[in-house]
Design a protein around this motif. Structure first.
Motif, short mmCIF file in Angstrom:
data_model
loop_
_atom_site.label_atom_id
_atom_site.label_comp_id
_atom_site.label_asym_id
_atom_site.label_seq_id
_atom_site.Cartn_x
_atom_site.Cartn_y
_atom_site.Cartn_z
N GLU A 120 0.80 -1.22 0.00
CA GLU A 120 0.00 0.00 0.00
C GLU A 120 0.84 1.27 0.00
OE1 GLU A 120 -3.13 -0.35 -0.65
OE2 GLU A 120 -2.81 -2.52 -0.48
N HIS A 121 0.30 2.27 -0.66
CA HIS A 121 0.81 3.64 -0.62
C HIS A 121 0.57 4.19 0.78
CE1 HIS A 121 0.80 8.00 -1.53
NE2 HIS A 121 1.43 7.72 -2.64
N HIS A 122 1.39 5.14 1.20
CA HIS A 122 1.20 5.75 2.52
C HIS A 122 -0.23 6.26 2.71
CE1 HIS A 122 5.79 6.75 2.79
NE2 HIS A 122 5.54 5.46 2.93
N ALA A 123 -0.86 6.70 1.63
CA ALA A 123 -2.22 7.24 1.73
C ALA A 123 -3.23 6.18 2.14
CB ALA A 123 -2.64 7.88 0.41
N ASN A 124 -2.87 4.90 1.97
CA ASN A 124 -3.74 3.83 2.41
C ASN A 124 -3.20 3.15 3.67
OD1 ASN A 124 -6.12 2.34 2.20
ND2 ASN A 124 -5.24 0.80 0.84
N ILE A 125 -2.31 3.84 4.36
CA ILE A 125 -1.79 3.36 5.65
C ILE A 125 -2.03 4.42 6.73
CG2 ILE A 125 0.25 2.62 6.92
CD1 ILE A 125 1.48 1.74 4.25
N VAL A 126 -1.52 5.62 6.48
CA VAL A 126 -1.53 6.66 7.50
C VAL A 126 -2.94 7.06 7.95
CG1 VAL A 126 -0.78 9.02 8.05
CG2 VAL A 126 0.70 7.52 6.70
N PRO A 127 -3.92 7.24 7.05
CA PRO A 127 -5.27 7.58 7.53
C PRO A 127 -5.84 6.57 8.51
CG PRO A 127 -5.11 7.99 5.18
CD PRO A 127 -3.87 7.26 5.58
N TRP A 128 -5.57 5.30 8.27
CA TRP A 128 -6.07 4.26 9.18
C TRP A 128 -5.37 4.34 10.53
CZ3 TRP A 128 -10.35 2.77 7.19
CH2 TRP A 128 -10.51 2.68 5.80
N GLN A 129 -4.09 4.71 10.52
CA GLN A 129 -3.38 4.89 11.79
C GLN A 129 -3.90 6.12 12.53
OE1 GLN A 129 0.64 5.08 10.33
NE2 GLN A 129 1.01 2.89 10.60
N LEU A 130 -4.12 7.22 11.81
CA LEU A 130 -4.59 8.45 12.42
C LEU A 130 -5.97 8.31 13.04
CD1 LEU A 130 -3.50 11.19 9.84
CD2 LEU A 130 -2.64 10.91 12.16
N HIS A 131 -6.86 7.69 12.29
CA HIS A 131 -8.27 7.70 12.67
C HIS A 131 -8.75 6.42 13.33
CE1 HIS A 131 -8.40 11.43 10.55
NE2 HIS A 131 -8.21 10.89 9.37
N CYS A 132 -7.96 5.34 13.21
CA CYS A 132 -8.44 4.05 13.70
C CYS A 132 -7.53 3.44 14.75
CB CYS A 132 -8.61 3.07 12.52
SG CYS A 132 -9.80 3.63 11.30
N GLN A 133 -6.25 3.31 14.41
CA GLN A 133 -5.35 2.60 15.31
C GLN A 133 -5.30 3.25 16.68
OE1 GLN A 133 -1.02 2.54 14.41
NE2 GLN A 133 -1.22 0.32 14.29
N ARG A 134 -5.32 4.58 16.73
CA ARG A 134 -5.23 5.26 18.02
C ARG A 134 -6.49 5.10 18.86
NH1 ARG A 134 -5.38 11.74 16.47
NH2 ARG A 134 -7.42 11.75 15.46
N HIS A 135 -7.58 4.62 18.21
CA HIS A 135 -8.82 4.37 18.93
C HIS A 135 -9.05 2.88 19.18
CE1 HIS A 135 -10.07 8.53 18.78
NE2 HIS A 135 -9.87 8.57 17.48
N GLY A 136 -7.98 2.09 19.02
CA GLY A 136 -8.09 0.68 19.38
C GLY A 136 -8.50 -0.24 18.26
N VAL A 137 -8.51 0.25 17.02
CA VAL A 137 -8.77 -0.62 15.87
C VAL A 137 -7.44 -1.22 15.42
CG1 VAL A 137 -9.58 -0.71 13.48
CG2 VAL A 137 -10.78 0.70 15.15
N ILE A 138 -7.42 -2.52 15.22
CA ILE A 138 -6.19 -3.26 14.93
C ILE A 138 -5.96 -3.33 13.43
CG2 ILE A 138 -5.00 -5.48 15.21
CD1 ILE A 138 -7.01 -5.90 17.63
N ILE A 139 -4.74 -3.05 13.00
CA ILE A 139 -4.39 -3.11 11.58
C ILE A 139 -3.55 -4.36 11.33
CG2 ILE A 139 -3.16 -1.99 9.68
CD1 ILE A 139 -3.72 0.68 11.02
N ASP A 140 -4.03 -5.23 10.45
CA ASP A 140 -3.27 -6.40 10.00
C ASP A 140 -2.78 -6.15 8.58
OD1 ASP A 140 -3.67 -8.05 12.33
OD2 ASP A 140 -5.75 -8.28 11.69
N VAL A 141 -1.69 -6.83 8.19
CA VAL A 141 -1.05 -6.57 6.90
C VAL A 141 -0.83 -7.88 6.15
CG1 VAL A 141 0.94 -5.56 5.73
CG2 VAL A 141 0.11 -4.56 7.88
N ILE A 142 -1.26 -7.92 4.89
CA ILE A 142 -1.02 -9.08 4.03
C ILE A 142 0.43 -9.04 3.57
CG2 ILE A 142 -1.76 -10.33 1.96
CD1 ILE A 142 -4.31 -8.50 2.05
#
Length: 405
Positions: A120-142
Motif C-alpha cells: 500500500e501507498h502511505h495514503a492507504n496506511i496513514v489515515p487508518w493509523q490516524l483515525h483508527c489505530q489510536r482508537h483501538g482498531v487493529i491493523i493487520d497486513v497481508i
C-alpha cells in the motif's frame, strides 16, 4: 471507439510539442494532459466561471449544470449506479482520509480489525493509523511472496480473523503489480468486510467498473489519469456513503445550522464541504471521456510491448537489481544499480532528459522490509514509444557506467 495509434495519441498532448527533448517516464507520479482537458478547463474559466448551487444568476446556473454534468459523466465512466455515488474531493489521499475518519466510532469500534497489504501507498496506511489505530482498531497486513506479489495463502489466514474492512491497492505504485481484486474482494465480502479499493494507479491502466468489482468504496486521483491536479473521486455505494461521518464541515454540506445544532445535507453534498473543485471536476470528466474514446485492450497491449522491450534491454545492462516482475504488471518497473543510491541514478538520468523517480515512492514499509533506500522507478503511459524505451535504456546504461567505473 478510436483505433489506438501511439503517435496519434501522443500528438493530443501539447507537452510533447513544448518539450520535445524529454523522455517522460514518471507517469506513476502524474500524467500529462491532453488538449481536450485543457480546452474544457479553459472554456469554463473563460465562458462560465461562477460558483455552483447557490447563485441566483444565470452564470451560476450554467456552472452548476456543467459541474453536475461532470459528476454524471464520471459516474457513467466508472459505471456507478447513480451520480450521487460520486463524491468530489482533492484526490485519493483525501478520499481515504474521509473513509477512515468517517467509519470511526460508527462502523469501526475499538477491538475491530482492518486488513491492508504490504504494497500500500502511505495514503492507504496513514489515515487508518490516524483515525483508527489510536482508537483501538487493529491493523493487520497481508505479506508478500518472494516475487513481491500478495501472499494469497496468508490472506486467507488473515480473513479468518474476521476483519471489518479490507482496503487494497488495485495496482502497486512501486512495482506495477496488479492485485487480483475480483477474487480478493469476493473473499473479503464472504467474511462480512467492507471493501475499499485504492484505484490511483489502476484506473489509468485497467479502468474501473465499480459494479463489476462490487467494492463498497473506490478512490482515485485525476492527475494520474490525464486530468488536472487537486481533484479526485470518492465512489461509494449509497449505503456505504451513508455510514460516513463528514470529515469537513461548512458550505453546501449542511441543511440547517444553529449554534446548538447542525443537520447535514443529502448525498453527495453532505461529503463536499466548501466550494467544490468545479474546473477540476469538468477537466476530470473530460479526461475520462478522452481515454475511454480509445480501445482499452489495445492500449494495454501497447504498454505491454513497451514493458517487454524495456525488460529485454535491461538484461543487457549488468549490475541491476530489478524489483518488479514483468508478470501481471501495469507498466511500472522499479530497480536499483548495485549499491548506488537511487537518487544518484535518477539525477544522472535527469541530466540526459529522462524523467523518472528515485526514492521510496510513498511506500516506506515495503523498502524497510527489503532494507533498501528506495528504487528508481520507470513508469510507462500510452504516449510513450519504442524510441522512449531505447533512449531510456541508453541513458541508464551510461549512468551505470559512470557510477560503477
Amino acid at each position: 471507439m478510436l483505433a489506438f495509434n501511439p503517435q496519434q495519441f501522443r500528438q493530443q498532448f501539447p507537452f510533447f510539442q513544448q518539450q520535445p527533448d524529454w523522455i517522460y517516464l514518471d507517469n506513476a507520479a502524474t500524467t500529462h494532459k491532453p488538449q481536450p482537458v485543457l480546452d474544457a478547463i479553459s472554456h469554463f474559466y473563460q465562458a462560465a466561471n461562477s460558483n455552483v448551487h447557490r447563485g441566483a444568476h444565470r452564470l451560476s446556473q450554467q456552472a452548476t449544470v456543467l459541474f453536475e454534468q461532470a459528476r454524471a459523466d464520471i459516474a457513467q465512466c466508472i459505471n456507478a449506479r447513480q451520480p450521487t455515488e460520486v463524491i468530489f474531493c482533492s484526490g485519493s489521499t483525501a478520499a481515504l482520509n474521509q473513509i477512515a475518519f468517517g467509519l470511526m466510532h460508527g462502523y469501526l469500534k475499538a477491538g475491530d480489525r482492518i486488513l491492508l497489504s504490504a504494497l500500500e501507498h502511505h495514503a492507504n496506511i496513514v489515515p487508518w493509523q490516524l483515525h483508527c489505530q489510536r482508537h483501538g482498531v487493529i491493523i493487520d497486513v497481508i505479506p508478500l511472496t518472494k516475487e513481491h506479489h500478495l501472499d494469497q495463502q496468508a490472506y486467507q489466514q488473515l480473513l479468518t480473523l474476521k476483519p471489518k474492512l479490507v482496503s487494497l491497492t488495485q495496482v502497486s505504485n512501486v512495482l506495477g503489480h496488479i492485485t487480483p481484486l475480483p477474487q480478493m474482494l469476493q473473499q473479503a465480502k464472504a467474511v462480512g468486510a467492507l471493501t475499499v479499493v485504492d484505484g490511483a494507479q489502476g484506473i489509468v491502466h485497467l479502468g474501473a467498473d465499480v459494479q463489476q468489482l462490487d467494492c463498497d468504496f473506490y478512490v482515485f486521483s485525476g492527475h494520474k489519469c490525464y486530468g488536472p491536479t487537486g481533484i479526485g473521486i470518492l465512489y461509494g455505494k449509497q449505503a456505504a456513503l451513508e455510514q460516513l461521518t463528514p470529515l469537513l464541515g461548512g458550505g453546501e454540506m449542511i441543511a440547517e445550522v444553529s449554534f446548538s445544532h447542525t443537520s447535514f445535507n443529502q448525498l453527495p453534498f453532505r461529503l463536499e464541504a466548501g466550494t467544490p473543485p468545479i474546473a477540476g471536476a469538468i477537466g476530470l470528466a473530460s479526461a475520462l471521456k478522452f481515454i475511454q474514446s480509445y480501445n482499452k485492450n489495445n492500449i494495454i497491449l501497447h504498454k505491454q510491448d513497451l514493458l517487454n522491450e524495456f525488460y529485454q534491454g535491461l538484461k543487457k545492462i549488468p549490475g541491476l537489481d530489478i524489483l518488479s516482475s514483468p508478470v501481471h504488471n501495469a507498466g511500472i518497473v522499479s530497480l536499483n544499480v548495485q549499491a548506488e543510491h537511487p537518487s544518484d541514478v535518477a539525477s544522472l538520468l535527469d541530466q540526459q532528459y529522462v524523467a523518472v523517480r528515485g526514492g521510496k515512492h510513498c511506500a516506506m514499509p515495503f523498502f524497510d522490509q527489503l532494507a533498501l533506500p528506495g528504487a528508481v522507478r520507470f513508469s510507462f503511459a500510452p504516449y510513450n514509444t519504442s524510441a522512449d524505451v531505447a533512449s531510456s535504456l541508453q541513458a541508464l546504461k551510461q549512468a551505470v557506467e559512470i557510477l560503477t567505473a
